[in-house]
Design an enzyme around this catalytic site. Structure first.
Site, PDB file in Angstrom:
ATOM      1  N   GLU A  17      27.146  -8.325  24.956  1.00  0.00           N
ATOM      2  CA  GLU A  17      25.962  -8.882  25.609  1.00  0.00           C
ATOM      3  C   GLU A  17      26.255 -10.316  26.027  1.00  0.00           C
ATOM      4  OE1 GLU A  17      22.572  -9.721  23.090  1.00  0.00           O
ATOM      5  OE2 GLU A  17      23.821  -9.562  21.307  1.00  0.00           O
ATOM      6  N   ARG A  51      11.410  -7.285  13.646  1.00  0.00           N
ATOM      7  CA  ARG A  51      12.770  -7.822  13.757  1.00  0.00           C
ATOM      8  C   ARG A  51      12.969  -9.007  12.813  1.00  0.00           C
ATOM      9  NH1 ARG A  51      14.686  -8.901  19.775  1.00  0.00           N
ATOM     10  NH2 ARG A  51      13.470 -10.798  19.520  1.00  0.00           N
ATOM     11  N   LYS A  61      18.425 -12.261  14.761  1.00  0.00           N
ATOM     12  CA  LYS A  61      18.282 -13.540  15.463  1.00  0.00           C
ATOM     13  C   LYS A  61      18.487 -14.703  14.481  1.00  0.00           C
ATOM     14  CE  LYS A  61      15.689 -14.057  19.698  1.00  0.00           C
ATOM     15  NZ  LYS A  61      16.575 -13.457  20.694  1.00  0.00           N
TER      16      LYS A  61
HETATM   17  C1  LIG Z   1      16.757 -12.885  21.900  1.00  0.00           C
HETATM   18  C2  LIG Z   1      18.038 -12.289  22.350  1.00  0.00           C
HETATM   19  C3  LIG Z   1      18.077 -11.204  23.242  1.00  0.00           C
HETATM   20  C4  LIG Z   1      16.864 -10.664  23.948  1.00  0.00           C
HETATM   21  O1  LIG Z   1      15.879 -10.163  23.095  1.00  0.00           O
HETATM   22  P1  LIG Z   1      14.384 -10.012  23.610  1.00  0.00           P
HETATM   23  O2  LIG Z   1      13.665  -9.475  22.405  1.00  0.00           O
HETATM   24  O3  LIG Z   1      14.398  -9.054  24.739  1.00  0.00           O
HETATM   25  O4  LIG Z   1      13.923 -11.362  24.021  1.00  0.00           O
HETATM   26  C5  LIG Z   1      19.315 -10.641  23.528  1.00  0.00           C
HETATM   27  N1  LIG Z   1      20.450 -11.136  23.001  1.00  0.00           N
HETATM   28  C6  LIG Z   1      20.451 -12.185  22.153  1.00  0.00           C
HETATM   29  C7  LIG Z   1      21.743 -12.674  21.607  1.00  0.00           C
HETATM   30  C8  LIG Z   1      19.244 -12.802  21.810  1.00  0.00           C
HETATM   31  O5  LIG Z   1      19.248 -13.851  20.983  1.00  0.00           O
END
Ligand SMILES: *Cc1c(COP(=O)(O)O)cnc(C)c1O
Length: 318
Positions: free
Chosen positions: A201, A63, A165
């Site tokens: 989300e 990622r 991210k």
């Molecule tokens: C980090 C994050 C997640 C969750 O990702 P994981 O890999 O399961 O920790 C979901 N949504 C957002 C906006 C995030 O920054």
């Protein structure tokens, strides 16, 4: 903390472990001025016998590589990333809580650390990994989330960076989050920015809705962060006889669900107690046999070694 740098050639030098502390940045650093930065998050768990494991850290490595491409940055190789995570976890081993008491949260950070005056990619990058012990998200038993559906602000748009991210995705949600918290909610759910019709989300976790034997969650088409926990929970659910659909989920369908839950490295699999939308408050099942609890106990079972890790999700550090 682990630190390594690279110049515009994109080749990260051999990193080193430094004592945790402040870092020095040129005021012209690309990350400070233009937000060229990405982060990751994963956890190290201790088992009863003291052995320490990471959960699917390769997914975080991949990622970060995809995100780096989006943000016009070079990224460490998968093996460099994993090496840095392992080194950091081992160096902080004494801070990893005993089994059942929490875990070590590990935070990789990739930033444009070189000076640049005009808007352009940084001439230098820094890859840092640091860590902190964290407790269980739910301190005393079950405390379900109560969410507010945000219909004014949006988190991401098509063609934007909502799917990676990027550090630029988080400050813009603070006003919506703060407003919701001041009204007593634990988080917000964002809607799609085109029609304000489908759910996306929360600020840092993915959302699922359960209706009968069907579990639905928005598909990751660029505006949703593809969570490692999301992907894992989908796999576990399918392996255990649930039907899982990744597609557009209209807000009405969310409000009509039997159960709603959120997933993320920080929250695990967290049940949602109620959701408020346009002044209407809907409650969900949070007692008795819960799909979210079933899935979470399987996930924790695999992480703690009680359930066999058939898919090679665990990486022991030593
Ligand atoms: C980090 C994050 C997640 C969750 O990702 P994981 O890999 O399961 O920790 C979901 N949504 C957002 C906006 C995030 O920054």
């Amino acid at each position: 903390m682990y630190v390594t740098k690279c110049l515009a050639d994109g080749i990260f030098e051999q990193g080193q472990l430094n004592p945790y502390g402040n870092i020095e940045l040129n005021p012209f650093a690309a990350v400070l001025n233009y937000g060229q930065g990405l982060f990751e998050g994963t956890k190290a768990f201790r088992r009863k016998d003291g052995r320490v494991f990471l959960f699917r850290p390769d997914q975080n490595a991949i990622r970060m590589q995809l995100g780096a491409e989006t943000m016009c940055m070079p990224s460490p190789s998968i093996s460099q990333f994993l090496h840095a995570i392992k080194k950091t976890a081992l160096a902080n081993r004494r801070w990893i809580p005993p089994m059942g008491k929490g875990s070590l949260y590990i935070r990789p950070l990739l930033i444009g650390s070189g000076p640049i005056l005009g808007v352009a990619p940084s001439p230098e990058y820094t890859f840092l990994v640091y860590a902190s012990p964290v407790g269980n998200y739910f301190k005393k038993g079950l405390s379900p989330l109560n969410l507010y559906i945000e219909d004014e602000f949006h988190r991401a748009t098509h063609g934007g960076v909502g799917g990676v991210k990027s550090i630029t995705n988080y400050a813009p949600v603070l006003s919506a989050l703060t407003r919701a918290k001041n009204r007593g909610f634990s988080d917000v759910i964002f809607l799609d920015s085109v029609h304000k019709k489908n759910i996306e989300e929360a600020t840092s976790c993915n959302v699922f809705v359960v209706k009968g034997n069907l579990i639905s969650t928005p598909s990751t088409d660029g505006t949703i962060l593809p969570g490692v926990t999301r992907k894992t929970v989908i796999d576990i659910a399918r392996d255990h006889g649930y039907k899982v659909e990744e597609r557009s989920v209209p807000v009405e369908e969310l409000l009509d669900g039997d159960e709603v839950f959120c997933t993320g490295t920080a929250v695990g699999v967290a049940p949602v107690g109620d959701i408020t939308y346009k002044g209407r408050r809907v409650e969900y099942k949070i007692e008795g046999q819960l799909v979210s609890r079933d899935l979470y106990s399987i996930l924790v079972g695999i992480q703690t070694g009680i359930i066999e890790d058939k898919k090679g999700w665990l990486l022991e550090i030593e």
